[in-house]
Design an enzyme around this catalytic site. Structure first.
Site, PDB file in Angstrom:
ATOM      1  N   HIS A 135       1.015   8.178   7.250  1.00 27.38           N
ATOM      2  CA  HIS A 135       2.494   7.615   7.743  1.00 27.38           C
ATOM      3  C   HIS A 135       2.999   8.801   7.338  1.00 27.38           C
ATOM      4  O   HIS A 135       4.352   9.054   8.045  1.00 27.38           O
ATOM      5  CB  HIS A 135       2.633   6.553   6.718  1.00 27.38           C
ATOM      6  CG  HIS A 135       1.954   5.079   6.763  1.00 27.38           C
ATOM      7  ND1 HIS A 135       1.154   4.492   5.470  1.00 27.38           N
ATOM      8  CD2 HIS A 135       1.812   4.391   8.195  1.00 27.38           C
ATOM      9  CE1 HIS A 135       0.410   3.749   6.611  1.00 27.38           C
ATOM     10  NE2 HIS A 135       1.140   3.347   7.237  1.00 27.38           N
ATOM     11  N   HIS A 164       0.436   7.142   3.171  1.00 27.90           N
ATOM     12  CA  HIS A 164      -0.292   7.502   2.983  1.00 27.90           C
ATOM     13  C   HIS A 164       0.073   9.430   3.274  1.00 27.90           C
ATOM     14  O   HIS A 164       1.037   8.519   4.024  1.00 27.90           O
ATOM     15  CB  HIS A 164      -1.397   7.165   2.430  1.00 27.90           C
ATOM     16  CG  HIS A 164      -1.703   6.156   4.159  1.00 27.90           C
ATOM     17  ND1 HIS A 164      -2.279   7.117   5.661  1.00 27.90           N
ATOM     18  CD2 HIS A 164      -1.781   5.143   4.066  1.00 27.90           C
ATOM     19  CE1 HIS A 164      -2.111   6.438   5.837  1.00 27.90           C
ATOM     20  NE2 HIS A 164      -2.455   4.706   5.609  1.00 27.90           N
ATOM     21  N   LYS A 193       1.236  -1.101   0.103  1.00 23.89           N
ATOM     22  CA  LYS A 193       0.355  -0.320   0.033  1.00 23.89           C
ATOM     23  C   LYS A 193       1.343   0.845  -0.019  1.00 23.89           C
ATOM     24  O   LYS A 193       2.087   1.410   0.282  1.00 23.89           O
ATOM     25  CB  LYS A 193      -0.534   0.116   0.859  1.00 23.89           C
ATOM     26  CG  LYS A 193      -2.117  -1.045   1.538  1.00 23.89           C
ATOM     27  CD  LYS A 193      -2.753  -0.621   1.915  1.00 23.89           C
ATOM     28  CE  LYS A 193      -3.740  -2.178   2.152  1.00 23.89           C
ATOM     29  NZ  LYS A 193      -4.408  -2.532   4.031  1.00 23.89           N
TER      30      LYS A 193
END
Ligand code: ARG
Length: 566
Positions: free
Chosen positions: A133, A130, A127
């Site tokens: 994070h 984003h 993933k």
């Protein structure tokens, strides 16, 4: 010199309190016209059976009889004893301290001999990194630098989300619809598409879920084909994360994802069981936390599978064994507060004395005004898009303001990323951060670019003067209001750094940086630095040198760069 302590010692000789009891009661008046430090007399009133203003007047008289050399004036104002420093002595004292310690000014060493583990950034494999994070990365990086600066022995760990049922699904999807070339080209984005496709298809064909579960079991049993794919997904993801980390100047001592603890889970569960904490509930194994007003902490699912908390418990035990930490920090969004409270409590109930050294450092969300973000794609905002946009926007500003700047791209990167970092670190951690490009890139606002610009201004003055760092100055020439304001902020800086560490609040440093930049700019506007008079010029340059150093130290502690020109 520690003025607060010196004042406490003087007060102690005139009262029956110890200096260290008095120390925390000394205040910094908001308006320096009232005094540079103040002692409120309320606390003494009861004991002495006198009104605070009378006590203040008496104390003032006593102290004024034999004032120390560094004290300019002492004055009673209502219930307060107000102290004014001798500005010359103060200027000499502060400047000597800063200029002799250099980039170590404020590096108090309070952390020496103490071990700190820091768990931050920690994205989930396959993933994108984003914006959530990004927050963890920014706050973690700053705390990491602050703790190292104060002499703590820090081990930073990236606790990657690299294990779980999603990998079974990803493998199925890849084998059915993926291709090596395509994924090599598209990276995480390609993996996300496969994952989305899996869910779409599994809605129609539930046997896909069984296949995925099958792969999870195979992974657990060490199946080579499965593990090779899994490792490849990790490598692809890491390559992208590292691109970001490099841009931001982040590096981890260890990448230790959840999978690292796979062979430590059984032992951890056994320890919980032995302590008599494990209970069955609907086939699952839980630790009941009702007594602490929390829902139960799930340890084993009914199919025997472990959970996020199980892994974190095993990880904490392992970290204690390996790093003997005094403090273990976890930086995540505040939506995980319950998770951390729960597993901390489990470890506490396992009677680990070190459990009190576990600390969750939660933070608020980055909020976007609808439609304000051109990078908005789907509903995940990728950190990389944000960072690239910050850099591009900064580049445009530089092109306009200073088209002849050398190294424009490097500076745009330092300032663009700095703006993002500063924006996140300028408020109390737990508050949401509102995202507004115009505000955060404003070179005159309370922003990263403003502080960096002030730093660059100091550098440029020093460069123009060919300042040779010999630091000869006459403190008597640095007593103007504006100089004194600058010096007071620098004097307070080290204690703000310690506060930031203790409270896990880098914003305390960010605020102090803005205050210093403002005070410096006021000084710069009121006083010509490059005057004819040699002694005056050297003295003013020494002040500028101290400002430059302090701004650089502070910026670096926030995880930012301090470019010399912009
Ligand atoms: N991977 C998690 C997430 O993205 C964060 C992990 C934080 N660290 C930990 N030890 N739980 O939400």
């Amino acid at each position: 010199m520690n003025y607060r302590q010196a004042l406490s010692e003087i007060l102690a000789t005139h009262t029956n309190l110890q200096w260290d009891e008095l120390l925390p009661t000394i205040e910094n008046p908001a308006d320096p016209k009232l005094g540079h430090m103040a002692f409120p007399c309320f606390r003494l009133a009861k004991e002495l059976k006198k009104a605070p203003p009378a006590i203040a007047a008496e104390l003032t008289e006593k102290i004024a009889q034999s004032p120390p050399q560094w004290l300019g004036e002492v004055k009673a104002t209502g219930p307060y004893v107000n102290f004014f420093f001798n500005r010359t002595a103060f200027a000499g004292d502060v400047l000597n301290e800063v200029l002799s310690k250099g980039e170590k000014y404020g590096a108090s060493g309070i952390g020496s001999g103490k071990n700190v583990v820091m768990d931050y950034s920690s994205p989930n494999i396959a993933k994108p990194l984003h914006v959530g994070h990004l927050g963890s990365t920014i706050i973690g990086l700053s705390l990491d630098r602050i703790y190292r600066f104060l002499g703590y022995n820090v081990t930073s760990i990236n606790h990657l989300g690299d294990w779980g049922t999603q990998f079974g699904k990803l493998i199925v999807a890849y084998l059915k619809w993926g291709s090596k070339e395509e994924i090599e080209q598209t990276g995480i984005e390609g993996l996300v598409s496969l994952y989305v496709r899996f869910h779409d298809e599994a809605d129609k064909d539930p046997t896909l879920d069984d296949e995925a579960r099958g792969w999870v079991v195979k992974l657990q049993d060490g199946d080579e084909e499965g593990l090779a794919l899994w490792r490849w997904f990790i490598d692809l993801s890491l390559a992208e994360y590292e691109r970001m980390y490099k841009l931001m100047g982040v590096s981890f001592d260890l990448y230790r994802g959840e999978s690292y603890y796979n062979d430590k889970l059984d032992a951890a569960v056994e320890l919980i069981r032995k302590k008599g904490l494990l209970e069955e509930s609907d086939g699952a194994q839980i630790v009941n936390l009702e007594a602490y007003n929390m829902p139960p902490c799930l340890i084993l699912r009914s199919d025997g599978g472990t959970l996020y908390a199980t892994r974190d418990i095993a990880a904490a035990i392992d970290r204690q064994e390996k790093f003997n930490f005094d403090l273990c920090l976890y930086v995540t969004g505040l939506d995980q507060i319950l998770h951390f409270s729960q597993f901390f409590k489990v470890l506490e109930r396992m009677d680990y004395p070190w459990a009190k050294g576990l600390a969750h450092v939660p933070y608020g969300m980055l909020r976007f005004e609808q439609g304000k973000l051109s990078t908005r794609r789907g509903n995940v905002i990728k950190a990389e898009d944000l960072v690239n946009e910050a850099i591009a926007k900064t580049k445009a500003i530089i092109e306009e303001k200073n088209p002849n700047l050398e190294d424009k791209d490097a500076v745009a990167q330092q300032v663009g990323i700095g703006a993002l970092i500063f924006n996140k670190l300028y408020t109390n951690r737990i508050k949401d951060t509102v995202f507004n490009w115009d505000l955060m890139l404003n070179f005159d606002g309370e922003t990263g670019p403003y502080v960096q610009y002030s730093h660059a201004r100091a550098c440029s003055v020093l460069k123009k003067a060919r300042y040779d760092n010999n630091h000869t100055f006459d403190p008597a020439l640095l007593t103007e209001d504006e100089a004194f304001d600058v010096l007071r902020i620098i004097y307070d800086f080290p204690s703000k750094i310690e506060d930031a560490a203790v409270k896990y609040e880098p914003f305390m440093i960010a605020r102090q940086l803005v205050a210093l930049a403002q005070a410096f700019n006021a000084y710069y506007h009121h006083h010509i630095i490059l005057v004819e008079d040699e002694k005056l010029r050297q003295s003013r340059l020494a002040l500028v040198a101290a400002v430059q150093l302090q701004l650089e130290i502070g910026l670096k502690l926030l995880g930012m760069s301090a470019p010399a020109a912009m």
